[in-house]
Design a protein around this motif. Structure first.
Motif, PDB file in Angstrom:
ATOM      1  N   GLU A  28       9.725  -4.392   1.911  1.00  0.00           N
ATOM      2  CA  GLU A  28      10.783  -4.813   1.052  1.00  0.00           C
ATOM      3  C   GLU A  28       9.967  -5.003  -0.421  1.00  0.00           C
ATOM      4  O   GLU A  28       9.082  -5.426  -0.390  1.00  0.00           O
ATOM      5  N   GLU A  29      10.622  -4.616  -1.412  1.00  0.00           N
ATOM      6  CA  GLU A  29      10.077  -4.743  -2.478  1.00  0.00           C
ATOM      7  C   GLU A  29       9.679  -6.053  -3.083  1.00  0.00           C
ATOM      8  O   GLU A  29      10.429  -6.924  -3.010  1.00  0.00           O
ATOM      9  N   GLY A  30       8.484  -6.259  -3.486  1.00  0.00           N
ATOM     10  CA  GLY A  30       7.888  -7.581  -3.691  1.00  0.00           C
ATOM     11  C   GLY A  30       7.526  -8.456  -2.452  1.00  0.00           C
ATOM     12  O   GLY A  30       6.859  -9.344  -2.704  1.00  0.00           O
ATOM     13  N   SER A  31       7.721  -7.930  -1.433  1.00  0.00           N
ATOM     14  CA  SER A  31       7.545  -8.903  -0.044  1.00  0.00           C
ATOM     15  C   SER A  31       5.982  -8.540   0.632  1.00  0.00           C
ATOM     16  O   SER A  31       5.426  -9.389   1.422  1.00  0.00           O
ATOM     17  N   GLY A  32       5.738  -7.348   0.454  1.00  0.00           N
ATOM     18  CA  GLY A  32       4.406  -6.862   0.940  1.00  0.00           C
ATOM     19  C   GLY A  32       4.802  -6.726   2.668  1.00  0.00           C
ATOM     20  O   GLY A  32       3.856  -6.199   3.192  1.00  0.00           O
ATOM     21  N   THR A  33       5.827  -6.884   2.961  1.00  0.00           N
ATOM     22  CA  THR A  33       6.128  -6.572   4.490  1.00  0.00           C
ATOM     23  C   THR A  33       7.168  -5.523   4.811  1.00  0.00           C
ATOM     24  O   THR A  33       8.057  -5.359   3.836  1.00  0.00           O
ATOM     25  N   SER A  45       4.994   0.145  -2.814  1.00  0.00           N
ATOM     26  CA  SER A  45       5.833   0.859  -3.651  1.00  0.00           C
ATOM     27  C   SER A  45       4.934   1.626  -4.718  1.00  0.00           C
ATOM     28  O   SER A  45       5.103   2.987  -5.010  1.00  0.00           O
ATOM     29  N   GLU A  46       3.974   1.309  -5.344  1.00  0.00           N
ATOM     30  CA  GLU A  46       3.181   1.719  -6.040  1.00  0.00           C
ATOM     31  C   GLU A  46       2.299   3.126  -5.469  1.00  0.00           C
ATOM     32  O   GLU A  46       2.097   4.048  -6.053  1.00  0.00           O
ATOM     33  N   VAL A  47       1.711   2.642  -4.166  1.00  0.00           N
ATOM     34  CA  VAL A  47       1.144   3.728  -3.373  1.00  0.00           C
ATOM     35  C   VAL A  47       2.113   5.129  -3.306  1.00  0.00           C
ATOM     36  O   VAL A  47       1.654   6.087  -3.346  1.00  0.00           O
ATOM     37  N   VAL A  48       3.372   4.599  -2.651  1.00  0.00           N
ATOM     38  CA  VAL A  48       4.394   5.660  -2.450  1.00  0.00           C
ATOM     39  C   VAL A  48       4.510   6.824  -3.630  1.00  0.00           C
ATOM     40  O   VAL A  48       4.570   7.648  -3.477  1.00  0.00           O
ATOM     41  N   ALA A  49       4.931   5.979  -4.729  1.00  0.00           N
ATOM     42  CA  ALA A  49       5.436   6.627  -6.065  1.00  0.00           C
ATOM     43  C   ALA A  49       3.904   7.498  -6.576  1.00  0.00           C
ATOM     44  O   ALA A  49       4.260   8.430  -6.740  1.00  0.00           O
TER      45      ALA A  49
END
Length: 118
Positions: A28-33, A45-49
């Protein structure tokens, strides 16, 4: 999958559509899980993008009905500026995107020539 494809110049089309378990398995965005457990640092999200953006020859990315909600769809559409210039289609149709985000995406031009399908 994305780690193995990173940097590919020959891949023109990637169709992951219909895999509705993708969204729930991402953090989940911002949760890290993520809903799928495991090491979420490899699919932040940064890695996927960044990995998607490294696919230099990619022209079509099909992510229809993948269970991607607003945060992930916003990340994908917002990061189009750093994507390969060849990208012509980003298909996000049939994902649980809010009406507000759909309206925003439909009324704002995407970077470059990329078509965003909702």
């Amino acid at each position: 999958l994305l780690a193995g494809l990173a940097g590919s110049r020959s891949l023109r089309s990637l169709d992951l559509g219909g895999n509705d378990a993708i969204g729930p398995s991402l953090p989940e965005e911002g949760s890290g899980t993520g809903g799928g457990g495991g090491d979420s640092s490899s699919c932040s999200s940064e890695v996927v993008a960044g990995r998607l953006a490294s696919l230099a020859g990619l022209e079509k990315l099909q992510l229809w009905r993948c269970g991607l909600g607003d945060p992930w769809c916003l990340l994908l559409t917002g990061s189009l500026a750093m994507w390969p210039p060849r990208l012509r289609l980003l298909n996000l149709a049939a994902n649980p995107i809010s009406g507000e985000l759909k309206s925003r995406l439909l009324h704002s031009p995407g970077p470059g020539d990329a078509e965003i399908r909702l």
